[in-house]
Design a protein around this motif. Structure first.
Motif, short mmCIF file in Angstrom:
data_model
loop_
_atom_site.label_atom_id
_atom_site.label_comp_id
_atom_site.label_asym_id
_atom_site.label_seq_id
_atom_site.Cartn_x
_atom_site.Cartn_y
_atom_site.Cartn_z
N GLU A 108 -10.90 1.76 -2.58
CA GLU A 108 -10.90 1.23 -1.21
C GLU A 108 -9.77 0.22 -1.02
O GLU A 108 -9.11 0.21 0.03
CB GLU A 108 -12.24 0.56 -0.91
CG GLU A 108 -13.43 1.53 -0.93
CD GLU A 108 -13.24 2.71 0.01
OE1 GLU A 108 -12.68 2.51 1.10
OE2 GLU A 108 -13.63 3.84 -0.36
N LEU A 109 -9.53 -0.62 -2.03
CA LEU A 109 -8.46 -1.61 -1.93
C LEU A 109 -7.09 -0.93 -1.82
O LEU A 109 -6.24 -1.35 -1.04
CB LEU A 109 -8.49 -2.53 -3.16
CG LEU A 109 -7.40 -3.60 -3.25
CD1 LEU A 109 -7.44 -4.52 -2.03
CD2 LEU A 109 -7.56 -4.40 -4.53
N CYS A 110 -6.90 0.14 -2.56
CA CYS A 110 -5.62 0.85 -2.51
C CYS A 110 -5.37 1.47 -1.14
O CYS A 110 -4.23 1.57 -0.69
CB CYS A 110 -5.57 1.92 -3.59
SG CYS A 110 -5.41 1.27 -5.27
N ARG A 111 -6.44 1.87 -0.49
CA ARG A 111 -6.30 2.47 0.83
C ARG A 111 -5.91 1.44 1.89
O ARG A 111 -5.30 1.80 2.90
CB ARG A 111 -7.59 3.17 1.23
CG ARG A 111 -7.84 4.47 0.44
CD ARG A 111 -9.21 5.04 0.68
NE ARG A 111 -9.37 6.32 -0.02
CZ ARG A 111 -10.54 6.88 -0.29
NH1 ARG A 111 -11.67 6.29 0.11
NH2 ARG A 111 -10.60 8.02 -0.94
N THR A 112 -6.28 0.19 1.66
CA THR A 112 -5.94 -0.85 2.64
C THR A 112 -4.71 -1.66 2.26
O THR A 112 -3.89 -1.98 3.11
CB THR A 112 -7.14 -1.81 2.83
OG1 THR A 112 -7.51 -2.37 1.57
CG2 THR A 112 -8.34 -1.06 3.40
N ALA A 113 -4.57 -1.98 0.98
CA ALA A 113 -3.46 -2.84 0.54
C ALA A 113 -2.17 -2.05 0.32
O ALA A 113 -1.09 -2.63 0.29
CB ALA A 113 -3.83 -3.58 -0.75
N ARG A 114 -2.28 -0.72 0.15
CA ARG A 114 -1.14 0.16 -0.05
C ARG A 114 -0.20 -0.33 -1.16
O ARG A 114 1.00 -0.56 -0.94
CB ARG A 114 -0.34 0.32 1.25
CG ARG A 114 -1.17 0.61 2.49
CD ARG A 114 -1.99 1.86 2.36
NE ARG A 114 -1.18 3.07 2.27
CZ ARG A 114 -1.68 4.31 2.17
NH1 ARG A 114 -3.00 4.49 2.10
NH2 ARG A 114 -0.88 5.34 2.09
#
Length: 218
Positions: A42-48
């Protein structure tokens, strides 16, 4: 260009250690931390991030599964970090889409280098892991070549007998399947064992699986 990094590890002290290690690097920015695999995705999807440092053993979603989701749904590249150097983790990580694999006891400069190498679109394996992985592949190819030479010694009928033997069929069952006499099958089985250089039916089963004659579940 600054490389954006996410650190995913279920141990807070280890995450903090990675963050402190990377803070002085002028061209690396830690944009987030995650304590489990699902949070990492989930973090990777938002923080890119550009690169994810991914632990393998994490709760909720393990690092291999998280790597698979991250590489499939974001542009991030993954460096798998673990205290374990077991071969199955290497293969699983690479199959999941990881671009790098390092042991956690690697020198700090090696970790920083790995981040830059992977961010640049290349792949990286720890030297010890690379050596062992190549060794395994060479050994596997050698075993395959040996198996091909041994299989070439079998007659067409013996090549029909081997997979049935490997699936656990008795001489009587093989005879019924191939419409042969049981004594004839016994002779074929003895010839198969002799030509393959195996001691008994159990070793013949192992040989058949290693050679790809039969596969689990079939």
């Amino acid at each position: 260009m600054t490389v954006r990094v996410v650190v995913a590890d279920d141990q807070q002290l280890i995450r903090a250690g990675f963050v402190r290690l990377l803070e002085p690097e002028p061209d690396v920015e830690v944009v987030g931390e995650a304590a489990d695999g699902r949070a990492a995705v989930e973090l990777c999807r938002t923080a890119r991030p550009d690169v994810v440092l991914m632990d393998i053993r994490m709760p909720v979603l393990d690092g291999i599964a998280a790597t698979r989701e991250v590489t499939a749904s974001t542009g991030a590249r993954v460096v798998v970090l673990t205290t374990y150097d077991r071969d199955e983790y290497v293969f699983s990580a690479l199959e999941a889409g990881a671009s790098g694999f390092l042991l956690k006891d690697a020198p700090p400069e090696e970790l920083v280098r790995a981040i830059h190498v992977v961010a640049a679109g290349e792949s990286l394996l720890a030297p010890a892991v690379t050596t062992r992985l190549v060794g395994e592949l060479v050994a596997a190819r050698a075993r395959h070549r040996d198996a091909e030479r041994q299989l070439a010694r079998l007659t067409p009928r013996e090549r029909e007998v081997l997979p049935l033997l490997a699936r656990g069929l008795s001489n009587a069952e093989i005879a019924a399947r191939l419409h042969l006499g049981e004594t004839t099958v016994k002779t074929h089985v003895a010839a198969v064992l002799d030509k393959l250089g195996v001691r008994d039916r159990v070793q013949a089963v192992v040989f058949a699986y290693e050679a790809g004659i039969v596969t689990p579940g079939r």
